[in-house]
Design a protein around this motif. Structure first.
Motif, PDB file in Angstrom:
ATOM      1  N   ALA A  29      -0.946  17.196   8.446  1.00 18.71           N
ATOM      2  CA  ALA A  29      -1.698  16.074   9.459  1.00 18.71           C
ATOM      3  C   ALA A  29      -0.826  14.868   9.209  1.00 18.71           C
ATOM      4  N   HIS A  30      -0.518  14.037  10.166  1.00 16.78           N
ATOM      5  CA  HIS A  30       0.156  12.803   9.985  1.00 16.78           C
ATOM      6  C   HIS A  30      -0.745  11.702   9.663  1.00 16.78           C
ATOM      7  N   TRP A  31      -0.313  10.886   8.603  1.00 18.34           N
ATOM      8  CA  TRP A  31      -1.113   9.827   8.139  1.00 18.34           C
ATOM      9  C   TRP A  31       0.018   8.668   7.987  1.00 18.34           C
ATOM     10  N   SER A  32      -0.793   7.344   7.982  1.00  7.36           N
ATOM     11  CA  SER A  32      -0.194   6.065   8.126  1.00  7.36           C
ATOM     12  C   SER A  32      -0.799   5.195   7.447  1.00  7.36           C
ATOM     13  N   ALA A  36      -5.129   5.291  13.854  1.00  4.41           N
ATOM     14  CA  ALA A  36      -5.765   6.324  13.694  1.00  4.41           C
ATOM     15  C   ALA A  36      -5.763   7.044  12.626  1.00  4.41           C
ATOM     16  N   GLY A  37      -4.444   7.243  11.882  1.00  2.00           N
ATOM     17  CA  GLY A  37      -4.171   7.733  10.872  1.00  2.00           C
ATOM     18  C   GLY A  37      -4.200   6.917   9.545  1.00  2.00           C
ATOM     19  N   GLY A  38      -4.629   5.758   9.621  1.00  5.97           N
ATOM     20  CA  GLY A  38      -4.953   4.871   8.436  1.00  5.97           C
ATOM     21  C   GLY A  38      -5.669   5.367   7.468  1.00  5.97           C
ATOM     22  N   PRO A  39      -5.622   4.546   6.456  1.00  9.99           N
ATOM     23  CA  PRO A  39      -6.292   4.845   4.962  1.00  9.99           C
ATOM     24  C   PRO A  39      -7.811   5.167   5.259  1.00  9.99           C
ATOM     25  N   ALA A  40      -8.513   4.671   5.918  1.00  9.61           N
ATOM     26  CA  ALA A  40     -10.067   4.754   6.385  1.00  9.61           C
ATOM     27  C   ALA A  40     -10.423   6.342   6.762  1.00  9.61           C
ATOM     28  N   LYS A  41      -9.051   6.991   7.323  1.00  9.62           N
ATOM     29  CA  LYS A  41      -9.210   8.010   7.902  1.00  9.62           C
ATOM     30  C   LYS A  41      -8.607   9.243   7.348  1.00  9.62           C
ATOM     31  N   ARG A 237      -2.092   0.786   0.196  1.00 14.19           N
ATOM     32  CA  ARG A 237      -3.370   1.486   0.631  1.00 14.19           C
ATOM     33  C   ARG A 237      -4.328   0.267  -0.111  1.00 14.19           C
ATOM     34  N   PRO A 238      -5.439  -0.200   0.630  1.00 17.19           N
ATOM     35  CA  PRO A 238      -6.328  -0.902   0.257  1.00 17.19           C
ATOM     36  C   PRO A 238      -6.900  -0.617  -1.154  1.00 17.19           C
ATOM     37  N   VAL A 239      -7.555  -1.628  -1.957  1.00 14.31           N
ATOM     38  CA  VAL A 239      -8.038  -1.448  -3.204  1.00 14.31           C
ATOM     39  C   VAL A 239      -9.220  -0.306  -2.900  1.00 14.31           C
TER      40      VAL A 239
END
Length: 251
Positions: A29-32, A36-41, A237-239
Protein backbone atom coordinates in the motif's frame (compact mmCIF):
# COMPACT_ATOMS: atom_id res chain seq x y z
CA UNK A 1 -8.42 -9.59 18.26
CA UNK A 2 -7.44 -7.24 21.08
CA UNK A 3 -4.58 -4.75 20.91
CA UNK A 4 -2.06 -7.00 22.69
CA UNK A 5 -2.71 -9.98 20.42
CA UNK A 6 -2.51 -7.82 17.32
CA UNK A 7 0.90 -6.56 18.39
CA UNK A 8 2.06 -10.11 19.08
CA UNK A 9 0.95 -11.12 15.62
CA UNK A 10 3.06 -8.36 14.18
CA UNK A 11 6.29 -9.76 15.62
CA UNK A 12 6.63 -12.20 12.76
CA UNK A 13 6.26 -9.37 10.28
CA UNK A 14 8.66 -6.98 11.94
CA UNK A 15 11.80 -8.14 10.15
CA UNK A 16 10.32 -8.38 6.66
CA UNK A 17 11.17 -4.83 5.54
CA UNK A 18 14.86 -5.40 6.26
CA UNK A 19 15.03 -7.63 3.21
CA UNK A 20 13.74 -4.99 0.81
CA UNK A 21 15.96 -3.09 -1.56
CA UNK A 22 14.55 0.25 -0.52
CA UNK A 23 15.35 -0.12 3.17
CA UNK A 24 12.79 -0.41 5.92
CA UNK A 25 9.66 0.97 4.27
CA UNK A 26 6.73 -1.38 3.83
CA UNK A 27 6.05 -2.62 0.34
CA UNK A 28 2.46 -2.73 -0.89
CA UNK A 29 0.00 0.00 0.00
CA UNK A 30 1.28 3.44 -0.95
CA UNK A 31 2.18 5.68 1.94
CA UNK A 32 3.40 9.24 2.03
CA UNK A 33 4.03 12.12 4.39
CA UNK A 34 0.83 14.00 3.65
CA UNK A 35 -2.65 13.58 2.22
CA UNK A 36 -4.63 10.33 2.10
CA UNK A 37 -1.51 8.21 2.59
CA UNK A 38 -0.07 10.42 5.34
CA UNK A 39 1.18 9.39 8.81
CA UNK A 40 -2.25 9.53 10.45
CA UNK A 41 -3.43 6.86 7.98
CA UNK A 42 -0.39 4.55 7.92
CA UNK A 43 -1.92 2.03 10.32
CA UNK A 44 -4.97 1.66 8.08
CA UNK A 45 -3.16 1.23 4.76
CA UNK A 46 -1.98 -2.33 5.29
CA UNK A 47 -2.45 -5.02 7.95
CA UNK A 48 1.34 -5.13 8.35
CA UNK A 49 1.29 -1.48 9.46
CA UNK A 50 -0.96 -1.83 12.51
CA UNK A 51 1.88 -0.92 14.88
CA UNK A 52 1.85 2.58 13.35
CA UNK A 53 -1.47 3.23 15.08
CA UNK A 54 -1.55 0.63 17.89
CA UNK A 55 2.06 0.61 19.03
CA UNK A 56 3.04 1.91 22.46
CA UNK A 57 6.71 2.56 21.68
CA UNK A 58 6.55 4.60 18.50
CA UNK A 59 9.19 6.96 17.12
CA UNK A 60 10.18 9.75 16.78
CA UNK A 61 9.60 11.57 20.07
CA UNK A 62 10.24 14.98 21.56
CA UNK A 63 13.24 14.48 23.85
CA UNK A 64 12.52 16.60 26.91
CA UNK A 65 13.24 15.26 30.41
CA UNK A 66 16.19 12.86 30.43
CA UNK A 67 17.96 10.74 33.03
CA UNK A 68 21.75 11.10 33.15
CA UNK A 69 23.18 7.59 33.07
CA UNK A 70 26.43 5.67 32.75
CA UNK A 71 25.63 4.36 29.28
CA UNK A 72 28.11 2.25 27.29
CA UNK A 73 30.28 4.15 24.82
CA UNK A 74 29.29 3.97 21.17
CA UNK A 75 32.13 2.00 19.61
CA UNK A 76 31.77 2.91 15.95
CA UNK A 77 34.00 1.18 13.41
CA UNK A 78 32.77 2.23 9.99
CA UNK A 79 34.61 2.00 6.72
CA UNK A 80 35.52 5.17 4.85
CA UNK A 81 33.33 4.60 1.79
CA UNK A 82 29.75 3.77 0.88
CA UNK A 83 28.54 1.17 -1.61
CA UNK A 84 25.41 2.44 -3.38
CA UNK A 85 23.03 5.41 -3.30
CA UNK A 86 19.31 5.34 -4.09
CA UNK A 87 16.34 7.67 -4.33
CA UNK A 88 13.64 5.29 -3.07
CA UNK A 89 10.69 7.65 -3.39
CA UNK A 90 10.69 8.56 0.30
CA UNK A 91 14.26 9.70 0.92
CA UNK A 92 17.86 9.50 -0.24
CA UNK A 93 19.57 6.41 1.14
CA UNK A 94 23.15 5.13 1.04
CA UNK A 95 23.85 1.42 1.50
CA UNK A 96 27.01 -0.06 2.96
CA UNK A 97 29.02 -3.16 2.19
CA UNK A 98 29.89 -5.68 4.91
CA UNK A 99 32.45 -4.69 7.50
CA UNK A 100 31.19 -1.52 9.22
CA UNK A 101 29.99 -2.06 12.77
CA UNK A 102 28.64 -0.46 15.93
CA UNK A 103 29.34 -2.09 19.29
CA UNK A 104 26.98 -1.17 22.12
CA UNK A 105 27.83 -2.97 25.34
CA UNK A 106 28.08 -6.66 24.49
CA UNK A 107 26.12 -6.39 21.25
CA UNK A 108 27.67 -5.84 17.83
CA UNK A 109 25.52 -4.38 15.07
CA UNK A 110 26.31 -4.23 11.35
CA UNK A 111 25.84 -0.91 9.54
CA UNK A 112 23.29 -1.38 6.75
CA UNK A 113 22.38 2.09 5.49
CA UNK A 114 21.94 5.77 6.22
CA UNK A 115 19.02 7.90 5.07
CA UNK A 116 17.84 11.46 5.66
CA UNK A 117 14.77 13.30 6.89
CA UNK A 118 13.78 16.94 6.52
CA UNK A 119 13.12 18.47 8.99
CA UNK A 120 14.51 16.36 11.84
CA UNK A 121 12.10 13.74 13.11
CA UNK A 122 13.29 13.90 16.72
CA UNK A 123 12.78 17.12 18.62
CA UNK A 124 14.91 18.21 21.56
CA UNK A 125 13.06 20.33 24.09
CA UNK A 126 10.36 21.06 21.51
CA UNK A 127 12.89 22.21 18.90
CA UNK A 128 13.47 20.52 15.59
CA UNK A 129 16.49 20.82 13.32
CA UNK A 130 16.80 21.36 9.56
CA UNK A 131 17.52 17.66 8.92
CA UNK A 132 18.34 14.34 10.57
CA UNK A 133 20.47 11.41 9.41
CA UNK A 134 19.59 7.86 10.50
CA UNK A 135 22.40 5.28 10.47
CA UNK A 136 20.63 1.91 10.63
CA UNK A 137 22.43 -1.07 12.18
CA UNK A 138 21.25 -4.65 12.69
CA UNK A 139 22.39 -7.30 15.17
CA UNK A 140 22.49 -10.99 14.34
CA UNK A 141 19.46 -11.36 16.62
CA UNK A 142 17.48 -9.09 14.26
CA UNK A 143 17.29 -6.12 16.62
CA UNK A 144 18.09 -2.70 15.22
CA UNK A 145 20.18 0.17 16.58
CA UNK A 146 19.75 3.49 14.83
CA UNK A 147 22.22 6.31 15.39
CA UNK A 148 20.41 9.59 14.80
CA UNK A 149 22.49 12.63 13.87
CA UNK A 150 20.76 16.00 14.01
CA UNK A 151 21.89 18.31 11.20
CA UNK A 152 22.00 22.07 11.62
CA UNK A 153 22.90 24.80 9.13
CA UNK A 154 26.44 26.08 9.41
CA UNK A 155 29.82 25.41 7.88
CA UNK A 156 29.91 23.01 4.90
CA UNK A 157 30.28 19.28 5.52
CA UNK A 158 32.27 17.49 2.82
CA UNK A 159 30.46 14.15 3.15
CA UNK A 160 26.98 15.65 3.02
CA UNK A 161 27.97 17.96 0.16
CA UNK A 162 29.05 14.94 -1.92
CA UNK A 163 25.80 13.15 -1.13
CA UNK A 164 23.69 16.11 -2.26
CA UNK A 165 25.83 16.65 -5.36
CA UNK A 166 25.48 13.03 -6.49
CA UNK A 167 22.02 11.98 -5.25
CA UNK A 168 19.67 10.66 -7.94
CA UNK A 169 17.05 13.27 -8.83
CA UNK A 170 14.33 10.69 -9.48
CA UNK A 171 13.15 7.50 -7.83
CA UNK A 172 14.89 4.47 -9.25
CA UNK A 173 17.29 1.59 -8.62
CA UNK A 174 20.42 2.00 -6.52
CA UNK A 175 23.56 3.14 -8.31
CA UNK A 176 27.20 3.14 -7.31
CA UNK A 177 27.94 5.85 -4.75
CA UNK A 178 30.71 8.44 -5.06
CA UNK A 179 33.88 6.85 -3.69
CA UNK A 180 34.63 10.05 -1.78
CA UNK A 181 31.60 9.80 0.54
CA UNK A 182 32.96 8.96 3.99
CA UNK A 183 30.14 8.30 6.49
CA UNK A 184 32.45 9.12 9.39
CA UNK A 185 32.38 12.72 8.21
CA UNK A 186 28.79 13.01 9.42
CA UNK A 187 29.71 12.21 13.02
CA UNK A 188 30.58 14.84 15.64
CA UNK A 189 33.76 14.33 17.65
CA UNK A 190 31.80 13.81 20.86
CA UNK A 191 29.52 10.75 20.72
CA UNK A 192 27.34 11.46 23.76
CA UNK A 193 23.77 10.37 23.12
CA UNK A 194 20.15 9.98 24.15
CA UNK A 195 18.86 6.41 24.33
CA UNK A 196 15.32 5.05 24.34
CA UNK A 197 13.36 2.04 23.00
CA UNK A 198 11.31 2.84 19.91
CA UNK A 199 10.27 1.95 16.40
CA UNK A 200 10.94 2.45 12.74
CA UNK A 201 9.68 5.91 11.75
CA UNK A 202 8.21 4.59 8.48
CA UNK A 203 5.68 1.80 7.86
CA UNK A 204 5.43 -0.86 9.21
CA UNK A 205 6.61 1.10 12.33
CA UNK A 206 8.00 -2.10 13.91
CA UNK A 207 9.00 -1.60 17.55
CA UNK A 208 12.43 -3.22 17.25
CA UNK A 209 14.72 -0.18 17.46
CA UNK A 210 17.23 0.92 20.07
CA UNK A 211 17.39 4.65 19.40
CA UNK A 212 20.74 6.39 19.93
CA UNK A 213 20.30 10.08 19.12
CA UNK A 214 23.55 12.03 19.35
CA UNK A 215 23.37 15.10 21.58
CA UNK A 216 25.76 17.14 19.43
CA UNK A 217 24.31 18.36 16.10
CA UNK A 218 26.46 18.36 12.98
CA UNK A 219 26.66 21.52 10.85
CA UNK A 220 26.09 21.25 7.10
CA UNK A 221 25.86 23.99 4.48
CA UNK A 222 22.48 25.72 4.16
CA UNK A 223 22.82 25.39 0.40
CA UNK A 224 23.10 21.60 0.73
CA UNK A 225 19.99 21.47 2.94
CA UNK A 226 18.23 23.48 0.24
CA UNK A 227 19.50 21.05 -2.39
CA UNK A 228 18.02 18.09 -0.53
CA UNK A 229 14.79 20.03 -0.01
CA UNK A 230 14.34 20.35 -3.77
CA UNK A 231 13.73 16.60 -3.81
CA UNK A 232 12.19 16.15 -0.36
CA UNK A 233 10.91 19.38 1.20
CA UNK A 234 9.19 17.41 4.00
CA UNK A 235 9.70 13.74 4.79
CA UNK A 236 9.46 13.58 8.57
CA UNK A 237 6.95 11.67 10.69
CA UNK A 238 5.37 13.79 13.45
CA UNK A 239 6.51 13.11 17.01
CA UNK A 240 4.70 10.32 18.85
CA UNK A 241 3.59 9.96 22.47
CA UNK A 242 6.39 8.87 24.78
CA UNK A 243 3.96 6.72 26.82
CA UNK A 244 6.09 7.16 29.94
CA UNK A 245 9.25 5.83 28.32
CA UNK A 246 12.43 6.95 29.99
CA UNK A 247 15.05 8.69 27.85
CA UNK A 248 18.54 8.07 29.15
CA UNK A 249 21.38 10.52 28.46
CA UNK A 250 25.03 9.48 28.54
CA UNK A 251 27.36 11.38 30.86
Amino acid sequence: MDRRNILKALVGLAMCPICTSTGFAAEGAHWSYEGAGGPAKWGDLDAANKACSLGAQQSPIDITATIKSQLPALKIAWGKTTDTIVNNGHTIQLNFAEGSTLKLGDTTYKLLQVHFHRPSEHLVGGKNFPMEAHFVHRADSGGLAVVGVLLTEGKPNAAFAKIVATMPAKEGPAVKADAGINPNGLLPQKLSYYRYPGSLTTPPCSEVVEWLVLTTPMPVAASDVAGFAKLYPMNARPVQKDNRRYVLQSV
